[in-house]
Motif scaffolding. Structure first.
Motif: not given
Length: 412
Positions: A97-104, A253-263
């Motif tokens: 359920n997590i995707l790590v992104t380059s900042g939000s 470090l430009r790190l963020g994430w998205i938490c959502a349904a796996s689809e």
């Protein structure tokens, strides 16, 4: 000469420079007291913890892995920390359920790319985060207002979206200590947003970079936590939560994430693969170690500093702002939103303030998709100590008072 304008995509015409990024250049001028940049204080970063983390990684057996390409979803170690963090916020989820992104900021761009076709509508608070407007704008949406003072029924939103040539795809909002207003949605307001999104069958984008920067009061459940409770879990939830390490540990470090349904995450992973393959593995591995070791203690210590600065700015505003000026009183975050006396223009005031008082801020109209808010401004207290805040607000108050007097004389 190549006629570049004839080659650009139509959407390029919607791209605008960030007023905030331009104002950050003023930070290099030592005589300017800047309340413009919504950035954390660099002197508070846990530099020693990062130094140790990088040394441990590069001096150990995992050096090669950290310097290699990585999976697009993100480092498993970091995603597991994020999973635990989200569970602390009341969201039961897994690494899928997590995707790590380059900042939000990248997260917002990906969400715009995934959901918005030209003519679709994004509901946004007014005012709202300028970076979100920029991220979404590239995908040629219409914007409609969401929140206090609107009270629109779902049918009205649907009708206006149809007139714009599409449908409502998501409601975007920052419910905790929002940029630029500093305001926080209470429980009832959050439930109303989720109810409206249900009626519209649209997604909700919860931008939460300031959630950990709480100085007063009890936390309010996140939109995603409320959504999961009501829908039966994250796989049934319509909310996408965008988190960030930029305000809590380090923006560099430009790190963020998205938490959502796996689809939804699986779709966003495809965008990530086509965009930059993966967020730098070395940075992710270092952040995981630092978050595991100092996140709670570091956040508590920095919050104490920011709270003192917020209190100093609120007190200075009380002392120095002329009659007719109003401002928010945030319970956390980095910003205070100021409504200037009637008829005053924030952009014109900025030019006068920098020239006469060497004080900078961000004019409020930049945070409105339709150009409203000319008589407003955003002040950030995160990077100035209390003495500098006192000096800067005193100068700014004097400039505003002089502008009011001048306007009164002109009217007479």
């Amino acid at each position: 000469m190549t006629a570049w304008d004839s080659l650009y995509a139509k959407r390029a015409g919607r791209m605008r420079a960030s007023e905030i990024r331009e104002l950050l250049k003023l930070l290099d001028q030592p005589d300017v007291i800047s309340f413009a940049g919504g950035i954390p204080d660099a002197t508070l970063f846990p530099a020693e913890a990062f130094q140790k983390a990088y040394a441990d990684i590069l001096g150990g057996e995992e050096a090669g892995k950290a310097l290699q390409y990585g999976v697009s979803e993100g480092s498993l170690r970091l995603r597991r920390w994020i999973v635990a963090h989200m569970q602390d916020l009341g969201v039961a989820c897994g690494p899928e359920n997590i995707l790590v992104t380059s900042g939000s900021q990248q997260a917002l761009d990906y969400i715009g790319k995934l959901f918005l076709s030209a003519g679709d509508t994004a509901l946004v608070q007014s005012p709202t985060y300028l970076g979100a407007l920029q991220a979404f704008n590239a995908y040629e949406p219409a914007f409609d207002r969401l929140g206090a003072g609107t009270n629109f029924a779902a049918s009205e939103y649907t009708a206006r979206a149809a007139e714009a040539g599409g449908s409502v795809k998501f409601a975007y909002l920052s419910p905790d200590f929002a940029n630029p207003t500093g305001l926080t949605l209470d429980l009832e307001e959050r439930l109303q947003v989720l109810s409206l999104a249900g009626e519209l069958s649209c997604a909700v984008v919860e931008d939460a970079p300031y959630q950990s920067l709480r100085y007063d009061g009890d936390p309010v459940p996140s939109l995603l936590a409320l959504d999961c409770d009501a829908s039966g879990g994250i796989e049934s939830a319509r909310t996408l939560y965008c988190g960030s390490f930029s305000k809590s540990l380090s923006p560099g470090l430009r790190l963020g994430w998205i938490c959502a349904a796996s689809e939804v995450i699986s779709r966003l992973v495809l965008i990530k693969q086509a965009s930059d393959l993966n967020t730098p593995v070395l940075n992710q591995e270092a952040m995981a170690r630092v978050a595991e070791s100092v996140y709670e203690t570091h956040t508590a210590s920095t919050n104490a500093v920011y709270k003192a600065r917020r209190d100093a700015m609120l007190a200075a505003l009380e002392r120095h702002m002329p009659q007719g000026t109003r401002w928010t009183k945030p319970g956390g975050g980095m910003f205070i939103w100021v409504e200037l006396p009637d008829g005053m223009d924030g952009a014109a005031l900025l030019a006068r303030s920098v020239e006469m008082a060497r004080v900078a801020f961000v004019p409020g109209s930049a945070f409105h998709p339709d150009g409203r808010g000319a008589n407003t401004m955003r002040l950030s207290f995160s990077c100035a100590d209390p003495d500098r805040i006192e000096t800067g607000i005193a100068r700014l108050g004097k400039v505003i008072a002089q502008a009011v007097t001048s306007a009164q004389h002109s009217a007479a």
